[in-house]
Scaffold this active site. Structure first.
Site, PDB file in Angstrom:
ATOM      1  N   LEU A 154     -54.799  87.836  49.229  1.00 12.69           N
ATOM      2  CA  LEU A 154     -54.197  87.429  47.956  1.00 12.69           C
ATOM      3  C   LEU A 154     -55.290  87.206  46.911  1.00 12.69           C
ATOM      4  CD1 LEU A 154     -51.544  86.948  46.565  1.00 12.69           C
ATOM      5  CD2 LEU A 154     -51.533  84.622  47.425  1.00 12.69           C
ATOM      6  N   THR A 173     -56.138  96.420  51.215  1.00  9.95           N
ATOM      7  CA  THR A 173     -57.254  96.799  50.346  1.00  9.95           C
ATOM      8  C   THR A 173     -58.465  97.164  51.182  1.00  9.95           C
ATOM      9  OG1 THR A 173     -56.550  95.324  48.614  1.00  9.95           O
ATOM     10  CG2 THR A 173     -58.888  95.839  48.671  1.00  9.95           C
TER      11      THR A 173
HETATM   12  N1  ASP Z   1     -56.880  91.762  47.166  1.00  6.38           N
HETATM   13  C1  ASP Z   1     -55.847  92.679  46.729  1.00  6.38           C
HETATM   14  C2  ASP Z   1     -55.250  92.207  45.461  1.00  6.38           C
HETATM   15  O1  ASP Z   1     -55.021  91.014  45.320  1.00  6.38           O
HETATM   16  C3  ASP Z   1     -54.755  92.837  47.702  1.00  6.38           C
HETATM   17  C4  ASP Z   1     -55.101  93.077  49.097  1.00  6.38           C
HETATM   18  O2  ASP Z   1     -56.218  92.881  49.558  1.00  6.38           O
HETATM   19  O3  ASP Z   1     -54.211  93.526  49.777  1.00  6.38           O
HETATM   20  O4  ASP Z   1     -54.954  93.034  44.632  1.00  6.38           O
END
Ligand code: ASP
EC number: 3.4.19.5
Length: 314
Positions: A229, A176
């Site tokens: 996560l 992300t």
């Molecule tokens: N934070 C993002 C989510 O949980 C995933 C990530 O950062 O890769 O959708």
């Protein structure tokens, strides 16, 4: 500190030397930082800030790069789909005035960050979701397109053979993009964009569109953003927490560490990754993650650098 408030708080109007006043009116150089290795993104964002002066334009432009990159499998076009084969996107954006916009569970639009910005600037709302977000995007002239590339489709079909949901730390599932920037006036803005956890349940929304979860900015203090996560970021409202820690006087580094420790203690450490990035109004920044392997990218004075974050686990 702004010149006026400096004068008010010190009450030394008439006594301060011009040099001293000058020193206290200075704002830091424009700077943009982003989660993970995102050199092209931070550079594009930095160039945008140089052009328009605005941090908000910078974080939006920075998010555009991975959103349009078919090889970036966790953001926008080419993002891995959910377990039913749909690429569903979450994004949010926040400016120095406290305005915020976000989209969740949005399909078929390559640049969800710009839809989030349009929600912020053109509606009385903060968050639009799913079909409603898509309808709004189309009404604003965004183009509907297929975001599932052949490459990502093949990975998904392979995954379907076992259909076992087991995110691997730092690999493929946690890229992300979260961005923070200071514009030419020293104002802060933040943004985040993602296709979320690969092969998630259909309808799952993570932290990335949550103001205070994946992104929070307060122009009196600074900003923070998150990756990893999302469920744990949401349950602790990590970015908001970090900004509040900085408000209490902690450095960006200390604030990120405290917020990670909140997760580690509260949820008795389990095997997952969360990474935080923070920047204050002086342009000081910090990062911390649960597990090693988290890094971030910074562009300042035209120079771009990828920096490894410290982590709780060694
Ligand atoms: N934070 C993002 C989510 O949980 C995933 C990530 O950062 O890769 O959708």
């Amino acid at each position: 500190m702004k010149r006026r408030s400096f004068l008010q708080t010190t009450g030394i109007l008439g006594l301060a030397s011009p040099a001293l006043l000058e020193q206290n009116t200075s704002v830091p150089e424009p700077i943009i930082i982003a989660t993970w290795k995102n050199e092209k993104g931070t550079l594009a964002g930095y160039q945008k800030i140089m052009e328009t002066g605005k941090a908000l334009d910078g974080v939006e432009a920075g998010a555009w790069v991975p959103e349009a990159d078919p090889n970036e499998t966790t953001v926008g076009y080419g993002g891995y789909p959910d377990r039913d084969g749909h690429v569903t996107l979450d994004a949010c954006i926040m400016d120095h005035l406290g305005n915020a916009g976000s989209v969740t569970f949005l399909e078929h639009i390559m640049h969800p960050i710009s839809v989030a910005r349009a929600v912020m600037e053109k509606t009385p709302h903060v968050m639009l979701s799913g079909e409603g977000a898509l309808e709004f995007a189309l009404s604003q002239g965004f183009k509907k397109q297929n975001l599932l590339t052949e490459k990502s489709k093949q990975v998904w079909l392979e995954w379907k053979k076992k259909a076992k949901y087991e995110p691997k730390v730092n690999i493929e599932r946690h890229d992300t993009i979260g961005l923070l920037a200071l514009g030419k006036a020293g104002e802060i803005a933040g943004a985040c964009s993602t296709s979320g956890m690969a092969f998630k349940m259909h309808g799952r929304v993570g932290d990335s569109p949550i103001i205070g979860g994946a992104v929070f900015c307060d122009d009196e203090v600074g900003g923070a953003c998150a990756t990893g996560l999302g469920e744990f970021v949401m349950k602790t409202l990590g970015s908001f927490l970090i900004v509040e820690f900085m408000r209490q006087g902690k450095s960006p580094q200390q604030a990120c560490e405290e917020a990670i420790m909140r997760i580690v203690k509260r949820y008795k450490y389990q095997e997952f990754q969360v990474g935080y990035l923070a920047m204050n109004k002086k342009g000081e920044y910090g990062a911390y993650s649960i597990q090693k392997g988290f890094n971030f990218t910074i562009t300042k004075n035209g120079k771009t650098e990828v920096i490894e974050s410290a982590s709780y686990m060694s």
